[in-house]
Design a protein around this motif. Sequence first.
Motif, PDB file in Angstrom:
ATOM      1  N   ASP A  10      -3.733  -0.789   6.208  1.00  0.00           N
ATOM      2  CA  ASP A  10      -5.160  -0.695   5.909  1.00  0.00           C
ATOM      3  C   ASP A  10      -5.400  -0.114   4.522  1.00  0.00           C
ATOM      4  O   ASP A  10      -6.217  -0.622   3.745  1.00  0.00           O
ATOM      5  N   THR A  14      -7.023  -1.928   1.219  1.00  0.00           N
ATOM      6  CA  THR A  14      -8.126  -1.354   0.457  1.00  0.00           C
ATOM      7  C   THR A  14      -7.780  -1.296  -1.025  1.00  0.00           C
ATOM      8  O   THR A  14      -8.583  -1.680  -1.884  1.00  0.00           O
ATOM      9  N   ALA A 341     -10.940  -1.360   3.819  1.00  0.00           N
ATOM     10  CA  ALA A 341     -10.412  -2.263   4.838  1.00  0.00           C
ATOM     11  C   ALA A 341     -10.138  -1.499   6.126  1.00  0.00           C
ATOM     12  O   ALA A 341     -10.002  -0.275   6.132  1.00  0.00           O
ATOM     13  N   GLY A 342     -10.048  -2.242   7.231  1.00  0.00           N
ATOM     14  CA  GLY A 342      -9.700  -1.638   8.509  1.00  0.00           C
ATOM     15  C   GLY A 342     -10.898  -1.270   9.353  1.00  0.00           C
ATOM     16  O   GLY A 342     -12.042  -1.615   9.050  1.00  0.00           O
ATOM     17  N   GLU A 363      -3.077   4.347  13.049  1.00  0.00           N
ATOM     18  CA  GLU A 363      -4.084   3.579  12.348  1.00  0.00           C
ATOM     19  C   GLU A 363      -4.688   4.440  11.245  1.00  0.00           C
ATOM     20  O   GLU A 363      -4.666   5.675  11.306  1.00  0.00           O
ATOM     21  N   LYS A 366     -11.393   3.731   8.045  1.00  0.00           N
ATOM     22  CA  LYS A 366     -12.066   3.960   6.770  1.00  0.00           C
ATOM     23  C   LYS A 366     -12.321   5.441   6.497  1.00  0.00           C
ATOM     24  O   LYS A 366     -12.078   5.925   5.381  1.00  0.00           O
ATOM     25  N   GLN A 369      -9.037   7.069   5.462  1.00  0.00           N
ATOM     26  CA  GLN A 369      -8.632   6.693   4.111  1.00  0.00           C
ATOM     27  C   GLN A 369      -9.406   7.492   3.068  1.00  0.00           C
ATOM     28  O   GLN A 369      -8.833   8.003   2.102  1.00  0.00           O
TER      29      GLN A 369
END
Length: 409
Positions: A10, A14, A341-342, A363, A366, A369
Amino acid sequence: PVMVNELSPDAMATYLDNRPELDALWKKYRVHDIKALVADEESLLNAFIKDMFVDYGIDPTQGDLDLVVGGPPCQGYSGIGHRRSYAVDRASLPSNHLYQDMARVIFRMRPKAFLFENVRGLLSARWTSSGTKGEIWDDVLRTMSSIPGYRVVGHALVHASDFGVPQNRPRVIIIGIRDDIHAPDSRSSRGNGLIPDPTQRPPDLIDVLGDLVDPDYVPGSSTRRYPSDPLTVIQRQLRSNKTGDVIAPASAILTEQEYSDHTPAIKRKFAYMLANGGQIPADQVTKKFAQRVLPERWGPKGPSITVTSLPDDYVHFSQPRTVTVREWARIQTFPDWYRFAGKRTTGGLRRAGNPQVGSFDRELPKYTQIGNAVPVWMATALGRHIAAILGGDTSTATPVESGQLVAAG
């Protein structure tokens, strides 16, 4: 940038999605696991070094690279991280030893300089519960100082708020320079001139987020157009495009402004907190990490928060809800054109993994991240400062435009 390393699909997506101008070669020079790169050094790393001369016209063996920059995962050193759910000695977490792999890449790639970044907790962290306070920092600094052909001439605790970022966010920075590079020691007063001095004061949150406040927002829905024109200088900056000369007007498309659909009890809790100076209702106080209301204005002491990977930690300053992905990104000074992304969010083992059973897959939604990222304006200040030391023109350049860069995730 000529190569990037990032374990999370992910986060890698991004990074790449926001750089469409990079040519097809970029797909060749992506690495998902730095440990695999170092373990396969004789073939994979050597092939990269050889191919860079053919593809980019640069020869790492001759010192053509400018910079290797890396922020090895910091959850194991932070004050929360794995200790929220697991009692695992830090020495057993593979991610806590990635600084050694970063050092190996620096040694092989021979950049003019390198930059290491991590959380403040690294300074006092122990490998085990019975270890010595600060022993991990000692190991990291010793490793970075022992790279043949390099000298660590600057390290410091840096606060993002010193660079116009609307949060506190202290970070440990180590900067090393190759022995044949002369680094002037008069560019700043910190880190032997290698750590930039503060550049600007942090803005208040109302000045950062005020133009995103939608008085007609609906929980569980989203605001897809800007509710107003930009109201402050920083809002104009964050609403500009990549060239910095186009401002998104009112009614332009707005992304990532989706609202959580809180339960009635949570809404009542947040409304009570907004009306009572952040105090949590007595019947809803728990032993878990409690939410705090984001202040519209910081007050004389400046920012009192640090963005984390958990959006539920904070309540919006004027509405009974948590902050959106776009608001979270703005507090990290990501511009509004930046996409993530994700998934929007996730939880439990999907976010934390399970170190007790050797499971480190997780995982990276967002919010996480954004929470894990180095604030953009802080990174810009560091990058421009190093570029100036290395002789680059930083009048208009961003950190990655001023030279050849290996970005280690």
